[in-house]
Design an enzyme around this catalytic site. Structure first.
Site, PDB file in Angstrom:
ATOM      1  N   HIS A  46       0.831  -1.210   0.000  1.00 47.17           N
ATOM      2  CA  HIS A  46       0.000   0.000   0.000  1.00 47.17           C
ATOM      3  C   HIS A  46       0.863   1.256   0.000  1.00 47.17           C
ATOM      4  CE1 HIS A  46      -3.720  -2.307   1.653  1.00 47.17           C
ATOM      5  NE2 HIS A  46      -3.720  -2.239   0.342  1.00 47.17           N
ATOM      6  N   HIS A  79      -0.534  -8.674   1.043  1.00 46.02           N
ATOM      7  CA  HIS A  79      -1.622  -8.769   2.033  1.00 46.02           C
ATOM      8  C   HIS A  79      -2.304 -10.130   2.040  1.00 46.02           C
ATOM      9  CE1 HIS A  79      -1.225  -4.636   0.428  1.00 46.02           C
ATOM     10  NE2 HIS A  79      -0.990  -4.437   1.705  1.00 46.02           N
ATOM     11  N   HIS A 129     -10.207  -4.193   4.813  1.00 49.42           N
ATOM     12  CA  HIS A 129      -8.769  -4.257   4.515  1.00 49.42           C
ATOM     13  C   HIS A 129      -8.470  -5.583   3.812  1.00 49.42           C
ATOM     14  CE1 HIS A 129      -4.425  -4.559   5.064  1.00 49.42           C
ATOM     15  NE2 HIS A 129      -4.437  -3.242   5.148  1.00 49.42           N
ATOM     16  N   GLU A 131      -5.979  -7.618   3.790  1.00 47.24           N
ATOM     17  CA  GLU A 131      -5.458  -8.721   4.605  1.00 47.24           C
ATOM     18  C   GLU A 131      -6.595  -9.409   5.369  1.00 47.24           C
ATOM     19  OE1 GLU A 131      -2.268  -7.794   7.465  1.00 47.24           O
ATOM     20  OE2 GLU A 131      -3.122  -9.393   8.713  1.00 47.24           O
ATOM     21  N   CYS A 199       2.632  -7.900  13.723  1.00 46.05           N
ATOM     22  CA  CYS A 199       3.974  -8.335  13.343  1.00 46.05           C
ATOM     23  C   CYS A 199       5.062  -7.483  13.987  1.00 46.05           C
ATOM     24  CB  CYS A 199       4.102  -8.332  11.826  1.00 46.05           C
ATOM     25  SG  CYS A 199       4.358  -6.690  11.164  1.00 46.05           S
ATOM     26  N   SER A 227      -2.593   2.571   3.826  1.00 42.79           N
ATOM     27  CA  SER A 227      -1.625   1.744   4.559  1.00 42.79           C
ATOM     28  C   SER A 227      -2.029   1.701   6.027  1.00 42.79           C
ATOM     29  CB  SER A 227      -0.221   2.333   4.399  1.00 42.79           C
ATOM     30  OG  SER A 227       0.628   1.839   5.409  1.00 42.79           O
ATOM     31  N   SER A 228      -2.495   0.536   6.459  1.00 44.98           N
ATOM     32  CA  SER A 228      -3.016   0.406   7.830  1.00 44.98           C
ATOM     33  C   SER A 228      -1.933   0.722   8.858  1.00 44.98           C
ATOM     34  CB  SER A 228      -3.553  -1.013   8.021  1.00 44.98           C
ATOM     35  OG  SER A 228      -3.818  -1.257   9.368  1.00 44.98           O
ATOM     36  N   SER A 272       5.500   0.345   4.282  1.00 51.39           N
ATOM     37  CA  SER A 272       5.533   0.246   2.816  1.00 51.39           C
ATOM     38  C   SER A 272       6.070   1.522   2.166  1.00 51.39           C
ATOM     39  CB  SER A 272       4.133  -0.077   2.292  1.00 51.39           C
ATOM     40  OG  SER A 272       3.168   0.741   2.920  1.00 51.39           O
TER      41      SER A 272
END
Ligand code: SF4
Length: 346
Positions: A46, A79, A129, A131, A199, A227-228, A272
């Site tokens: 993203h 994702h 989202h 993912e 993560c 972008s989360s 990202s």
């Protein structure tokens, strides 16, 4: 205020994580192997700058595998995708290359395993989202999305003694735990995931931004709006004490009014966002007298991932012995040197 008072605190770690580097290298390796056009389902990561740079090299981004010409190669983004997407690609006779981050794959595997054990799975994450959509698709009849504490009141499970929570990899740790506490109040037997789903890269970037936000009046986060993990850095900066925090794609989006009465600016970037954009922001700040730059280091990172198996050159020259094949069954953790495949996006 004179120039000597003005300073910049730069977060470390910031920017590209191991999963993003792997995804970009995957596209570059596919371009090298197949030549353009190379098709990628959804944005590979993203970030607008990354997407535009790859488009110039001959990458075609599509929304669905159905838009890829029959028989062509398509890359799945970092994702992740639901199994149904793999099935659709197989029906179209597409060659697939899966750039799903191994840490997202880990969550998919947890979802499958708990579904097989007949658990109800509560996935803490953001509706829509990519993912989250992919993870939901791995256990469609056993998994429900919980998008924040307000959602908890509507959640029903078959057996409150057999329920587990998992999460999206890029959430704010504090907000996730708020949702989990609300879930635990409703379902005291709630089981936690075997290891953190948020993560290492998300956690480290949040840790670093917390430290600099305690001293900075303004925090600038470089990253795209979809972008989360970048969005969460803005939230975390404000919660950690910054007067204001803004997400910008590049220096062009900074408003000079933000600098009014500010002596310390914190700068970080999402997982990202390429470093070249951070350099642009530092140059912009220097032009406004913010030339004193110090780095705040919250963690050291050394994790790297190897390319997807479909693109590993050694696969063609090595006939694995049965023992070697057994070892290669868990490829995501194999180390890879960043120089294995050139990337000029850093
Ligand atoms: Fe993987 Fe985390 Fe990077 Fe997402 S942010 S690609 S989960 S390492």
């Amino acid at each position: 205020m004179n120039a000597l008072d003005k300073r910049v605190l730069l977060a470390a770690p910031r920017g590209f994580c191991a999963g993003v580097i792997r995804a970009i290298q995957t596209v570059e390796a596919a371009l090298e192997r197949y030549g353009p056009p190379v098709y990628v389902r959804h944005e590979i990561v993203h970030n607008k700058h990354v997407v535009r740079t790859l488009e110039k090299k001959g990458v075609v981004f599509v929304e669905e595998a159905a838009q890829v010409p029959e028989g062509a190669a398509v890359i799945f983004s970092a994702h992740g995708v639901a199994p149904a997407v793999h099935e659709e690609a197989a029906r179209q006779n597409l060659t697939t290359i899966d750039a799903t981050c191994p840490l997202v794959t880990k969550v998919h595997k947890e979802a499958v395993r708990f579904a097989q054990q007949d658990y109800d799975i509560l996935l803490v994450g953001h509706q829509g989202h990519e993912e989250v959509t992919a993870t939901l698709g791995h256990a469609p009849h056993r998994i429900q999305l919980v998008d924040g504490p307000a959602d908890v009141a509507h959640i029903e499970v078959r057996d409150p003694r057999k329920v587990v929570w998992l999460s999206q990899t890029t959430l704010s740790g504090d907000e996730t735990m708020e949702t989990v506490h609300a879930l635990k109040e409703k379902f005291p037997g709630l089981v936690s995931p075997p290891s953190d789903d948020i993560c290492y890269a998300t956690q480290n970037r949040q840790l670093a931004v917390k430290q600099l936000a305690a001293e900075a009046e303004l925090v600038i986060v470089i990253g795209s709006r979809n972008s989360s993990n970048s969005e969460r850095l803005v939230d975390v900066a404000v919660q950690a004490g910054a007067n204001a925090a803004h997400l910008v794609d590049s220096a062009d989006e900074i408003d000079e009014a933000w600098l009014q009465s500010v002596t310390t600016v914190g700068v970080t970037s999402g997982a990202s966002a390429p470093e070249i954009l951070v350099e642009g922001v530092l140059d912009w700040l220097a032009a406004w007298g913010f030339t004193d730059v110090s780095t705040i280091t919250a963690a050291k990172e050394s994790l790297t991932f190897s390319l997807p198996q479909e693109l590993r050159t050694d696969r063609r020259v090595q006939a694995p012995t049965p023992r070697a094949r057994t070892r290669r069954r868990s490829p995501p953790d194999e180390p890879c040197r960043l120089t294995d495949v050139h990337t000029d996006l850093r």
